[in-house]
Design a protein around this motif. Structure first.
Motif, PDB file in Angstrom:
ATOM      1  N   UNK A  39       0.852  -1.118   0.054  1.00 43.09           N
ATOM      2  CA  UNK A  39       0.209  -0.035   0.019  1.00 43.09           C
ATOM      3  C   UNK A  39       1.000   1.273  -0.034  1.00 43.09           C
ATOM      4  N   UNK A  40       1.905   1.123   0.749  1.00 47.94           N
ATOM      5  CA  UNK A  40       2.697   2.520   0.643  1.00 47.94           C
ATOM      6  C   UNK A  40       3.565   2.585  -0.570  1.00 47.94           C
ATOM      7  N   UNK A  41       3.897   1.630  -1.226  1.00 43.48           N
ATOM      8  CA  UNK A  41       4.450   1.793  -2.359  1.00 43.48           C
ATOM      9  C   UNK A  41       3.633   2.122  -3.647  1.00 43.48           C
ATOM     10  N   UNK A  42       2.529   1.407  -3.554  1.00 38.49           N
ATOM     11  CA  UNK A  42       1.269   1.934  -4.469  1.00 38.49           C
ATOM     12  C   UNK A  42       0.749   3.189  -4.271  1.00 38.49           C
ATOM     13  N   UNK A  43       0.555   3.580  -2.907  1.00 38.60           N
ATOM     14  CA  UNK A  43      -0.343   4.731  -2.798  1.00 38.60           C
ATOM     15  C   UNK A  43       0.825   6.023  -2.662  1.00 38.60           C
ATOM     16  N   UNK A  44       1.904   5.807  -1.804  1.00 40.21           N
ATOM     17  CA  UNK A  44       2.830   6.634  -1.547  1.00 40.21           C
ATOM     18  C   UNK A  44       4.019   6.920  -2.456  1.00 40.21           C
ATOM     19  N   UNK A  45       4.281   5.951  -3.330  1.00 39.86           N
ATOM     20  CA  UNK A  45       5.226   6.046  -4.389  1.00 39.86           C
ATOM     21  C   UNK A  45       6.451   5.640  -3.469  1.00 39.86           C
ATOM     22  N   UNK A  46       6.375   4.952  -2.498  1.00 37.75           N
ATOM     23  CA  UNK A  46       7.726   4.460  -1.750  1.00 37.75           C
ATOM     24  C   UNK A  46       7.953   5.258  -0.756  1.00 37.75           C
ATOM     25  N   UNK A  47       7.464   6.754  -0.526  1.00 37.11           N
ATOM     26  CA  UNK A  47       7.507   7.952   0.464  1.00 37.11           C
ATOM     27  C   UNK A  47       6.366   7.460   1.611  1.00 37.11           C
ATOM     28  N   UNK A  48       6.475   6.793   2.478  1.00 37.72           N
ATOM     29  CA  UNK A  48       5.549   6.660   3.466  1.00 37.72           C
ATOM     30  C   UNK A  48       5.151   7.900   4.301  1.00 37.72           C
ATOM     31  N   UNK A  49       6.091   8.900   4.369  1.00 35.84           N
ATOM     32  CA  UNK A  49       5.789  10.325   4.902  1.00 35.84           C
ATOM     33  C   UNK A  49       4.392  10.688   4.292  1.00 35.84           C
ATOM     34  N   UNK A  50       4.394  10.648   2.764  1.00 36.61           N
ATOM     35  CA  UNK A  50       3.210  11.072   2.208  1.00 36.61           C
ATOM     36  C   UNK A  50       1.997  10.612   2.710  1.00 36.61           C
ATOM     37  N   UNK A  51       1.863   9.383   3.152  1.00 33.55           N
ATOM     38  CA  UNK A  51       0.945   8.706   3.791  1.00 33.55           C
ATOM     39  C   UNK A  51       0.431   9.032   5.063  1.00 33.55           C
ATOM     40  N   UNK A  52       1.210   9.814   5.704  1.00 29.53           N
ATOM     41  CA  UNK A  52       1.173  10.146   7.234  1.00 29.53           C
ATOM     42  C   UNK A  52       2.030   9.220   8.217  1.00 29.53           C
ATOM     43  N   UNK A  53       2.879   8.647   7.715  1.00 25.47           N
ATOM     44  CA  UNK A  53       3.715   7.685   8.477  1.00 25.47           C
ATOM     45  C   UNK A  53       5.017   8.487   9.029  1.00 25.47           C
ATOM     46  N   UNK A  54       5.607   8.331   9.939  1.00 22.98           N
ATOM     47  CA  UNK A  54       6.887   8.853  10.243  1.00 22.98           C
ATOM     48  C   UNK A  54       7.825   7.985   9.938  1.00 22.98           C
ATOM     49  N   UNK A  55       8.938   8.275   9.937  1.00 24.97           N
ATOM     50  CA  UNK A  55      10.198   7.355   9.547  1.00 24.97           C
ATOM     51  C   UNK A  55      10.266   6.293  10.541  1.00 24.97           C
ATOM     52  N   UNK A  56      10.043   6.729  11.941  1.00 24.30           N
ATOM     53  CA  UNK A  56      10.126   5.690  12.961  1.00 24.30           C
ATOM     54  C   UNK A  56       8.961   4.507  12.701  1.00 24.30           C
ATOM     55  N   UNK A  57       7.823   4.979  12.240  1.00 26.09           N
ATOM     56  CA  UNK A  57       7.083   4.029  11.958  1.00 26.09           C
ATOM     57  C   UNK A  57       7.116   3.004  10.989  1.00 26.09           C
ATOM     58  N   UNK A  58       7.948   3.152  10.164  1.00 26.28           N
ATOM     59  CA  UNK A  58       8.179   2.241   8.904  1.00 26.28           C
ATOM     60  C   UNK A  58       9.636   1.558   8.941  1.00 26.28           C
ATOM     61  N   UNK A  59      10.358   1.787  10.215  1.00 29.55           N
ATOM     62  CA  UNK A  59      11.765   1.097  10.067  1.00 29.55           C
ATOM     63  C   UNK A  59      11.774  -0.314   9.981  1.00 29.55           C
ATOM     64  N   UNK A  60      10.681  -0.966  10.519  1.00 26.56           N
ATOM     65  CA  UNK A  60      10.699  -2.410  10.498  1.00 26.56           C
ATOM     66  C   UNK A  60       9.771  -3.158   9.568  1.00 26.56           C
ATOM     67  N   UNK A  61       9.352  -2.185   8.471  1.00 34.54           N
ATOM     68  CA  UNK A  61       8.803  -2.640   7.403  1.00 34.54           C
ATOM     69  C   UNK A  61       9.671  -3.202   6.231  1.00 34.54           C
ATOM     70  N   UNK A  62       9.438  -4.275   5.403  1.00 30.38           N
ATOM     71  CA  UNK A  62      10.543  -4.835   4.572  1.00 30.38           C
ATOM     72  C   UNK A  62      10.566  -3.923   3.354  1.00 30.38           C
ATOM     73  N   UNK A  63      11.695  -3.630   2.777  1.00 34.09           N
ATOM     74  CA  UNK A  63      11.870  -2.559   1.649  1.00 34.09           C
ATOM     75  C   UNK A  63      10.992  -2.876   0.464  1.00 34.09           C
ATOM     76  N   UNK A  64      10.586  -2.218  -0.443  1.00 33.52           N
ATOM     77  CA  UNK A  64       9.788  -2.711  -1.624  1.00 33.52           C
ATOM     78  C   UNK A  64      10.667  -3.777  -2.406  1.00 33.52           C
TER      79      UNK A  64
END
Length: 70
Positions: A39-64
């Motif tokens: 969802x972050x890759x498709x919706x946010x173009x790989x930039x989770x900050x656009x979707x309202x997530x902070x960098x801290x929120x996404x540190x454990x997610x696998x990379x695209x």
């Protein structure tokens, strides 16, 4: 609520175990991470900050790149 839980189970995001008259649901964290990564890759173009997530929120997610290989 059981309708929604059953739908999430069928989607592979939950597992269910019947105990008598009760059903215990558990989150499949691996599948949930895959969904959020997609969802972050498709919706946010790989930039989770656009979707309202902070960098801290996404540190454990696998990379695209890693999620495509599995």
């Amino acid at each position: 609520m059981s309708f929604h839980l059953t739908t999430l189970e069928r989607a592979g995001l939950l597992t269910a175990q019947r105990e008598g008259r009760h059903i215990r649901y558990a989150v499949d964290y691996g599948q949930m991470k895959n969904l959020l990564t997609f969802l972050m890759e498709d919706c946010c173009g790989g930039n989770p900050v656009i979707c309202g997530f902070s960098e801290k929120d996404t540190t454990n997610l696998p990379s695209p790149e890693n999620s495509r290989k599995s």
